[in-house]
Scaffold this motif. Sequence first.
Motif, PDB file in Angstrom:
ATOM      1  N   UNK A 130      24.156 136.711  43.665  1.00  0.00           N
ATOM      2  CA  UNK A 130      23.492 137.980  43.971  1.00  0.00           C
ATOM      3  C   UNK A 130      23.140 138.655  42.656  1.00  0.00           C
ATOM      4  N   UNK A 131      22.613 139.869  42.721  1.00  0.00           N
ATOM      5  CA  UNK A 131      22.103 140.523  41.525  1.00  0.00           C
ATOM      6  C   UNK A 131      23.202 141.059  40.604  1.00  0.00           C
ATOM      7  N   UNK A 132      24.448 140.889  41.000  1.00  0.00           N
ATOM      8  CA  UNK A 132      25.567 141.214  40.104  1.00  0.00           C
ATOM      9  C   UNK A 132      26.365 139.973  39.722  1.00  0.00           C
ATOM     10  N   UNK A 133      25.960 138.824  40.239  1.00  0.00           N
ATOM     11  CA  UNK A 133      26.653 137.567  39.947  1.00  0.00           C
ATOM     12  C   UNK A 133      25.633 136.448  39.762  1.00  0.00           C
ATOM     13  N   UNK A 134      25.366 136.100  38.506  1.00  0.00           N
ATOM     14  CA  UNK A 134      24.370 135.078  38.199  1.00  0.00           C
ATOM     15  C   UNK A 134      24.998 133.729  37.848  1.00  0.00           C
ATOM     16  N   UNK A 135      26.269 133.561  38.161  1.00  0.00           N
ATOM     17  CA  UNK A 135      26.933 132.294  37.843  1.00  0.00           C
ATOM     18  C   UNK A 135      26.237 131.094  38.490  1.00  0.00           C
ATOM     19  N   UNK A 136      25.814 131.178  39.774  1.00  0.00           N
ATOM     20  CA  UNK A 136      25.146 130.012  40.372  1.00  0.00           C
ATOM     21  C   UNK A 136      23.866 129.608  39.639  1.00  0.00           C
ATOM     22  N   UNK A 137      23.060 130.596  39.196  1.00  0.00           N
ATOM     23  CA  UNK A 137      21.825 130.268  38.472  1.00  0.00           C
ATOM     24  C   UNK A 137      22.135 129.632  37.128  1.00  0.00           C
ATOM     25  N   UNK A 138      23.092 130.173  36.408  1.00  0.00           N
ATOM     26  CA  UNK A 138      23.448 129.615  35.107  1.00  0.00           C
ATOM     27  C   UNK A 138      23.965 128.184  35.249  1.00  0.00           C
ATOM     28  N   UNK A 139      24.770 127.947  36.268  1.00  0.00           N
ATOM     29  CA  UNK A 139      25.278 126.592  36.534  1.00  0.00           C
ATOM     30  C   UNK A 139      24.119 125.650  36.839  1.00  0.00           C
ATOM     31  N   UNK A 140      23.177 126.117  37.657  1.00  0.00           N
ATOM     32  CA  UNK A 140      22.038 125.287  38.037  1.00  0.00           C
ATOM     33  C   UNK A 140      21.192 124.925  36.814  1.00  0.00           C
ATOM     34  N   UNK A 141      20.871 125.910  35.971  1.00  0.00           N
ATOM     35  CA  UNK A 141      20.019 125.628  34.819  1.00  0.00           C
ATOM     36  C   UNK A 141      20.725 124.735  33.801  1.00  0.00           C
ATOM     37  N   UNK A 142      22.044 124.831  33.713  1.00  0.00           N
ATOM     38  CA  UNK A 142      22.779 123.896  32.852  1.00  0.00           C
ATOM     39  C   UNK A 142      22.662 122.473  33.388  1.00  0.00           C
ATOM     40  N   UNK A 143      22.758 122.311  34.697  1.00  0.00           N
ATOM     41  CA  UNK A 143      22.603 120.988  35.298  1.00  0.00           C
ATOM     42  C   UNK A 143      21.172 120.470  35.122  1.00  0.00           C
ATOM     43  N   UNK A 144      20.203 121.360  35.301  1.00  0.00           N
ATOM     44  CA  UNK A 144      18.802 120.975  35.159  1.00  0.00           C
ATOM     45  C   UNK A 144      18.484 120.584  33.719  1.00  0.00           C
ATOM     46  N   UNK A 145      19.193 121.179  32.758  1.00  0.00           N
ATOM     47  CA  UNK A 145      18.958 120.867  31.341  1.00  0.00           C
ATOM     48  C   UNK A 145      19.155 119.385  31.057  1.00  0.00           C
ATOM     49  N   UNK A 146      20.030 118.732  31.823  1.00  0.00           N
ATOM     50  CA  UNK A 146      20.265 117.293  31.642  1.00  0.00           C
ATOM     51  C   UNK A 146      19.052 116.466  32.043  1.00  0.00           C
ATOM     52  N   UNK A 147      18.124 117.083  32.778  1.00  0.00           N
ATOM     53  CA  UNK A 147      16.915 116.379  33.220  1.00  0.00           C
ATOM     54  C   UNK A 147      15.717 116.671  32.321  1.00  0.00           C
TER      55      UNK A 147
END
Length: 331
Positions: A177-194
């Motif tokens: 949610x707009x006070x918790x961006x942990x899921x987005x940060x986790x996703x972009x770290x995973x995407x960085x491997x691609x």
Amino acid sequence: MKHTVFALLFATAFVAPAVAEDAVCYNCPPEWADWASMLKALDEKVDVKMPHDNKNSGQTLSQLIAEKASPVADIAYYGVTTGIQAASEGVVQSYKPEGFDEIPEGLKDPEGKWFAVHYGTLGLFVNVDALNGAPVPQCFADLTKPEYKGMVGYLDPASAFVGYAGAVAVNQAFGGNLTNFEPALKYFKELAANSPIVPKQTSYARVVSGEIPILFDYDFNAYRAKYKENGKFEFVMPCEGTIRVPYVMSLVAGAPHAETGKKALDFILSDDGQAIWANAYLKPARPVALPAEVAARFLPDTEYERAVPVDYAEMAKAQAAFGERYLAEVK
């Protein structure tokens, strides 16, 4: 002599002074949202010319702040959170074009310091021919699979508004949610491997050329490619859900040529101006119906049920902190 609205080519600290009777628009690039048609209509119908400008939303705000004591621009276009920030920074002034009252509450500043001109829905703009046989992805989660290595692009979420909108969409899709961006940060770290491609500027042409086969982008750009470019293009509404986002405009505080800027804003929010957005597959800010032939080219309404609005003021408040964390933890 025609009034000229001159939009700068580069986001630099140096800006050439406008000549007599000129006016300046920041961030109105022809490749984006079919600004090309809007620029042509402004020239032909209301005698206002706006040459090419290659800024993104964040660069536009930075330039307005840098020039606050001696403004160069007259009007600005950006994502809604940037418009909210521009108002808080005191770099824009109140102006309510005719039709302002028809814009829904929550999509305009009550004093007219920013107001929506159209909407977009965030999803995946896909060049099918450039996938090299890989299936068209249907979900955000698909993009981390090995078959999409080097194929995925998203605009820098620490600079470009569409990049941040994509981050918000991903974050909500995976439970944030707009006070918790942990899921987005986790996703972009995973995407960085691609090995994703992360430009700062509008990248429509790079998708059309196949350089970026899959781009986090709005429906209107994907539909434009699908129906106007050579090749096979699709807009994918991610299976996890996404967000609907308005783009807004403002009259710059202390605008050197405010009357010409107002003239442009009046047209953009007029019936004729809103119809241009509708013909370019954007949802108009005012209740102007989409032409039947245009509406028929959108994904079904059942697909759009997965696209939701958010609290745009809270989205604006969270933007800087997310950008800092993205730069520190992902980039």
